[in-house]
Design a protein around this motif. Structure first.
Motif, PDB file in Angstrom:
ATOM      1  N   THR A  68      40.967  52.625  31.383  1.00 50.42           N
ATOM      2  CA  THR A  68      41.676  51.434  30.923  1.00 50.42           C
ATOM      3  C   THR A  68      41.097  50.149  31.502  1.00 50.42           C
ATOM      4  O   THR A  68      41.484  49.072  31.102  1.00 50.42           O
ATOM      5  CB  THR A  68      43.149  51.514  31.353  1.00 50.42           C
ATOM      6  OG1 THR A  68      43.197  51.745  32.761  1.00 50.42           O
ATOM      7  CG2 THR A  68      43.852  52.640  30.628  1.00 50.42           C
TER       8      THR A  68
ATOM      9  N   THR B 203      41.903  49.054  34.141  1.00 51.97           N
ATOM     10  CA  THR B 203      43.061  48.414  34.757  1.00 51.97           C
ATOM     11  C   THR B 203      43.321  49.065  36.113  1.00 51.97           C
ATOM     12  O   THR B 203      43.270  50.280  36.247  1.00 51.97           O
ATOM     13  CB  THR B 203      44.307  48.601  33.874  1.00 51.97           C
ATOM     14  OG1 THR B 203      44.096  47.936  32.633  1.00 51.97           O
ATOM     15  CG2 THR B 203      45.533  48.017  34.540  1.00 51.97           C
TER      16      THR B 203
ATOM     17  N   HIS C 159      41.342  44.631  35.006  1.00 48.97           N
ATOM     18  CA  HIS C 159      42.611  43.918  34.991  1.00 48.97           C
ATOM     19  C   HIS C 159      43.506  44.467  36.074  1.00 48.97           C
ATOM     20  O   HIS C 159      43.342  45.609  36.500  1.00 48.97           O
ATOM     21  CB  HIS C 159      43.279  44.080  33.628  1.00 48.97           C
ATOM     22  CG  HIS C 159      42.405  43.668  32.504  1.00 48.97           C
ATOM     23  ND1 HIS C 159      41.871  44.556  31.610  1.00 48.97           N
ATOM     24  CD2 HIS C 159      41.927  42.455  32.155  1.00 48.97           C
ATOM     25  CE1 HIS C 159      41.104  43.909  30.753  1.00 48.97           C
ATOM     26  NE2 HIS C 159      41.124  42.635  31.050  1.00 48.97           N
ATOM     27  N   LEU C 160      44.456  43.637  36.475  1.00 50.54           N
ATOM     28  CA  LEU C 160      45.352  44.032  37.549  1.00 50.54           C
ATOM     29  C   LEU C 160      46.771  44.207  37.035  1.00 50.54           C
ATOM     30  O   LEU C 160      47.318  43.323  36.393  1.00 50.54           O
ATOM     31  CB  LEU C 160      45.356  42.922  38.615  1.00 50.54           C
ATOM     32  CG  LEU C 160      44.604  43.140  39.921  1.00 50.54           C
ATOM     33  CD1 LEU C 160      43.396  44.016  39.754  1.00 50.54           C
ATOM     34  CD2 LEU C 160      44.242  41.800  40.541  1.00 50.54           C
ATOM     35  N   MET C 161      47.342  45.346  37.335  1.00 54.15           N
ATOM     36  CA  MET C 161      48.734  45.564  36.989  1.00 54.15           C
ATOM     37  C   MET C 161      49.495  45.597  38.293  1.00 54.15           C
ATOM     38  O   MET C 161      49.163  46.353  39.207  1.00 54.15           O
ATOM     39  CB  MET C 161      48.881  46.886  36.258  1.00 54.15           C
ATOM     40  CG  MET C 161      50.116  46.973  35.450  1.00 54.15           C
ATOM     41  SD  MET C 161      49.882  48.215  34.178  1.00 54.15           S
ATOM     42  CE  MET C 161      50.153  47.288  32.719  1.00 54.15           C
TER      43      MET C 161
END
Lengths: 336, 336
Positions: A63, A65, A95-97
DNA sequence: CTGTTAGCGCATTCAC
DNA sequence: GTGAATGCGCTAACAG
């Protein structure tokens, strides 16, 4: 106006091409007519096409992520760590969750579960004060999701980590207090069992013992939520008539200074105070509070860099990066 | 040990059922034998099955993920806003994807693009100091991705927003200074064009004019990066021999106080100072800095709640929620 | 109650 | 060079 995200299929239809051709054009793969590619790219730009990462993820099984769990985000250290991670994530196309555990082991476990369902490529975690159980991490392992600790870790869990040498920082701080003339130093400690707090305590104790200063269990008072416990802790500690207080962090150092001032003590004349972390409040309080500045931003950067290496190079040994805090000496601990 | 996330198919095979039956069992849909459901649930738990949100998203066309863009995360206000959002996200089963613009319009636009590709269900944004262009937001609109501003907004863009009444806060603050005896108040302002800074300036100006205090363009000095510009700004402002400085935020208020003290002024005796935001440093500086406390946590909560309503109830009018800051009076502005 | 079929948006064989 | 077919993990009709 509706949720009409344009897809690769839309492009194909308008160009009277097949989806696979469009797909190849978009990804700059070889085996494609330059003219065709140009047309595709042009239309894509014109229609504001954006690749659907969701669909890609389903195929690639990644992902791009990263999940991040922190105890409390509204903190000088963690917000800076997050900032560093954001930086590295951008550089590497991740991306950072984000998820906050609120210092609760339960919320933390739920966060881990949620992030796993989001199929994050990896997890960066700084554990809550409560966390003891390794089960959530073992599940992560058997799911094949790489994870790492940063700052606050679980010692008995095998995983990579980026931490700051709390022991050394505390040792340096206390030794400095001794050099400035302290003969009886007490410690306002953090919660028992929390890695960073335990290490700071160990550093304090070793420094005190190395220099032959008095020590007893009463020299230490643990605080859970220091905003609440600190005032009482200080009262207890002051019964030992110390000439130095080594505080678990800067906010509690500030509370200590304020308490001492209002009860008629002179800082640093009567009692010297040193904090920990490098919060902005330490610079501003009067007298300015000496502290051990933690490189939060760098911890975030290095942790994510390491995790990305683990993810991309697959089987990598677990590694440990130990950074150092910097003792910043201010008025609160200077001999006068 | 490998990346062997168990799938619905694995469960189906082991149970000699079809995937759709398993899917139904997992989701507690009706029309299924209780015994069958039990078996499925049991095996799922045993094998540590977690639904693949990615696959679900592809079908539902919703990711239950909200994108958040903030200028700088390592800030008292924004980190608290994020914390509030995290809270609401948990309550409603959403995830937060986070991104920092570093006060750059370019990074912000790139962040928006990235998040759009991640197919977020909605976006919460507080714009950078540079942001002027509405184009990125228009693209979002035509893609059908709901977005909202919180705190720092773009006035000319039609969208919902949750903001704090900066005008009123500033007005209250300055009027308070006047009540405490100030006759000549200057303003250390923020960057021109930034909504919140403009509003604070407007509040300052109106309060000053309402009470007939002197005012000229020289009464205002703008700071871009206040950590750098503040010292010089204060020097300029002090040429007007003010007895009050209204500062754009608390860190700059602290710098003002420290500068005044080292140059021989007494605060609040000679010059009164008021800041803005409610940063912890304001409580700690000496004299303690009066400030207008911004409800960062609440802004975060309300913004996400509103956005979720927009997402789930589809076509909803744009709305605007205006919260109020609280004037907290401390020593730095008290008549003495 | 349960299985079959189709498809979400895209990448990846493989033919042509 | 390009297109058709297949499948990622799952849901959603539709049959049985």
């Amino acid at each position: 106006m509706k949720n009409k995200q344009v897809t690769i299929k839309d492009l194909a239809r308008k160009l009277r091409l097949s989806v696979s051709t469009v797909s190849r054009a978009l990804r700059n793969l070889p085996d494609i007519n330059e003219e065709t590619r140009r047309k595709v790219l042009e239309l894509a730009a014109g229609l504001n096409y954006e690749p659907n990462y969701i669909a890609q993820s389903l195929i690639n099984k990644q992902t791009r992520t990263i999940g991040v769990i922190v105890p409390i985000i509204a903190t000088h250290f963690f917000s800076h760590a997050l900032s560093g991670m954001n930086e590295v994530a951008n550089e590497h196309g991740y991306h950072l969750m984000f998820c906050q555990s609120n210092e609760s082991a339960e919320q933390e476990a739920e966060g881990i579960r949620q992030l796993a369902s989001c199929r994050i490529d990896g997890l960066l975690i700084s554990v809550s004060k409560q966390t003891q159980d390794a089960a959530p991490f073992e599940k992560l392992q058997q799911k094949g999701i790489p994870f790492m600790f940063f700052d606050r870790d679980l010692r008995h869990v095998t995983a990579s980590r980026v931490i700051v040498d709390q022991y050394k920082g505390a040792f340096k701080a206390v030794e400095h207090m001794i050099q400035q003339g302290c003969q009886n130093i007490v410690h306002m400690a953090g919660p028992k069992g929390l890695s960073v707090a335990d290490e700071r305590l160990r550093g304090y104790k070793d420094a005190v013992e190395k220099h032959g200063l008095p020590f007893s269990p009463k020299h230490i008072v643990h605080c859970g939520k220091f905003q609440l416990d600190a005032p009482e802790a200080i009262k207890k500690l002051m019964k030992l008539q110390p000439d130095g207080i080594f505080c678990i962090n800067d906010p509690s150092g500030v509370i200590a200074i304020q308490h001492l001032k209002t009860t008629g003590y002179c800082v640093p004349g009567d009692v010297k105070v040193v904090g920990f972390n490098g919060d902005p409040v330490a610079e501003v309080v009067e007298p300015a509070l000496s502290t051990v500045v933690q490189p939060g931003y760098k911890v975030g950067r290095e942790a994510l860099k390491m995790l990305i290496r683990h993810i991309e190079e697959k089987s990598l040994e677990t590694e440990e990066l130990v950074l150092e805090g910097k003792l910043v000496i201010r008025k609160s601990s200077k001999m006068c």
